[in-house]
Design a protein around this motif. Sequence first.
Motif, short mmCIF file in Angstrom:
data_model
loop_
_atom_site.label_atom_id
_atom_site.label_comp_id
_atom_site.label_asym_id
_atom_site.label_seq_id
_atom_site.Cartn_x
_atom_site.Cartn_y
_atom_site.Cartn_z
N PRO A 52 8.63 -7.70 7.11
CA PRO A 52 7.86 -7.92 6.00
C PRO A 52 8.76 -6.98 5.15
O PRO A 52 8.57 -5.42 6.24
CB PRO A 52 6.15 -7.16 6.47
N ALA A 53 7.90 -6.44 3.84
CA ALA A 53 8.57 -5.66 3.13
C ALA A 53 7.94 -4.07 3.40
O ALA A 53 6.53 -4.19 3.63
CB ALA A 53 8.94 -5.91 1.72
N GLU A 54 8.56 -3.00 2.85
CA GLU A 54 7.89 -2.10 3.14
C GLU A 54 6.42 -1.97 2.64
O GLU A 54 5.49 -1.34 3.11
CB GLU A 54 8.50 -0.86 1.89
N ARG A 55 6.37 -2.58 1.35
CA ARG A 55 5.44 -2.32 0.45
C ARG A 55 3.72 -3.14 1.42
O ARG A 55 2.94 -2.60 1.49
CB ARG A 55 5.26 -2.94 -0.56
N ASP A 56 4.31 -4.20 1.88
CA ASP A 56 3.43 -5.12 2.93
C ASP A 56 3.05 -4.28 4.20
O ASP A 56 2.08 -4.32 4.01
CB ASP A 56 3.59 -6.64 3.73
N LEU A 57 4.67 -4.01 4.95
CA LEU A 57 3.79 -2.48 5.91
C LEU A 57 3.25 -1.38 5.94
O LEU A 57 1.90 -0.98 6.31
CB LEU A 57 5.07 -1.94 6.67
N ALA A 58 2.94 -1.24 4.68
CA ALA A 58 2.28 0.12 3.91
C ALA A 58 0.86 -0.50 4.37
O ALA A 58 0.13 0.75 3.87
CB ALA A 58 3.28 0.65 3.21
N LEU A 59 0.17 -1.24 3.54
CA LEU A 59 -0.88 -1.93 3.24
C LEU A 59 -1.29 -2.05 4.77
O LEU A 59 -2.71 -2.22 4.69
CB LEU A 59 -1.00 -3.15 1.85
N ARG A 60 0.09 -2.77 5.47
CA ARG A 60 -0.66 -3.11 6.93
C ARG A 60 -1.17 -2.33 6.85
O ARG A 60 -2.90 -2.08 8.25
CB ARG A 60 0.12 -4.19 6.92
N TYR A 61 -1.13 -1.30 7.70
CA TYR A 61 -1.09 0.08 8.57
C TYR A 61 -1.97 1.50 7.39
O TYR A 61 -2.28 2.17 8.30
CB TYR A 61 0.06 0.86 9.27
N ARG A 86 18.61 -7.90 0.98
CA ARG A 86 18.68 -6.49 0.51
C ARG A 86 17.13 -6.60 2.06
O ARG A 86 16.33 -5.49 1.08
CB ARG A 86 18.18 -7.24 -0.94
N GLY A 87 16.94 -7.24 3.17
CA GLY A 87 16.34 -7.43 3.70
C GLY A 87 16.34 -6.25 5.43
O GLY A 87 17.41 -5.71 5.04
#
Length: 260
Positions: A52-61, A86-87
């Motif tokens: 998942p994108a950085e933003r999604d990981l930040a929201l998840r954790y 880019r991923g």
Amino acid sequence: MDQLNPARPLGHAPGAPIRSGIPEHGRIPKYYAVKARISALVDELGEGQALPAERDLALRYEVARETVRQALRELLLEGRLRRQGRGTVAAGPKLEQPLSLASYTEGVRRQGRTPGRALISLDRFPCPPVLAAEIGAAPGEPAWHMERVLLADEERVGLESTYVSVARVPRLDADFPPDSSFYGYLRDGLGIAFGDADERIETVLATPREALLIGTPPALPMLLIHRLSRDTAGRPLERVRTLYRGDRFSFTTRLAEGSG
């Protein structure tokens, strides 16, 4: 009855760090906790699957993006992740290269991967005194320097520099397919068999040129192997300097009790 060692909790995986890196006081950096959770996610995803994108990981954790970014940087350096476009995707297991006289080609094939090499340069030059002693030539005699990028399934994983006397391999520029095994060429084409070798391993950072050729960031740790090889008669044969990506390689050897 034996007491359970609190430093070795139940479920501890063989070979994993004790207590997964948690110090005795129990406090760990926030990024490390996120790194452990992302590492577990990588195991679930499997090789080649996108993270998942950085933003999604930040929201998840529920952490800042910089915390996620630091965790991802470490996982990239350890070879758990790799960049793709880019991923970021889950990386496969590291290539295991045996510390033996077997060639890189043989080592990669044993793991079901397709080995390859891409020629960067093949130069002929007067041999300086120190190198001359290492490859069995006289100072000033012509020597070859062959530089090749190492490939595994078309992925660039290392950079190899080979030095050998022109007198031992006079038609290297004409008869040798540069994408093939040099050891196989010596053995099958010239009847030269390897007897033994001295090797030294160290960790280094690639130079900007080396990083560009291998396709890695200059900050990525590399495993550097120096090898001095001799033929079965004990005569010096070649000097090899090989850089391997620290995130894609591990080295194995078998040890036995000595006689003395």
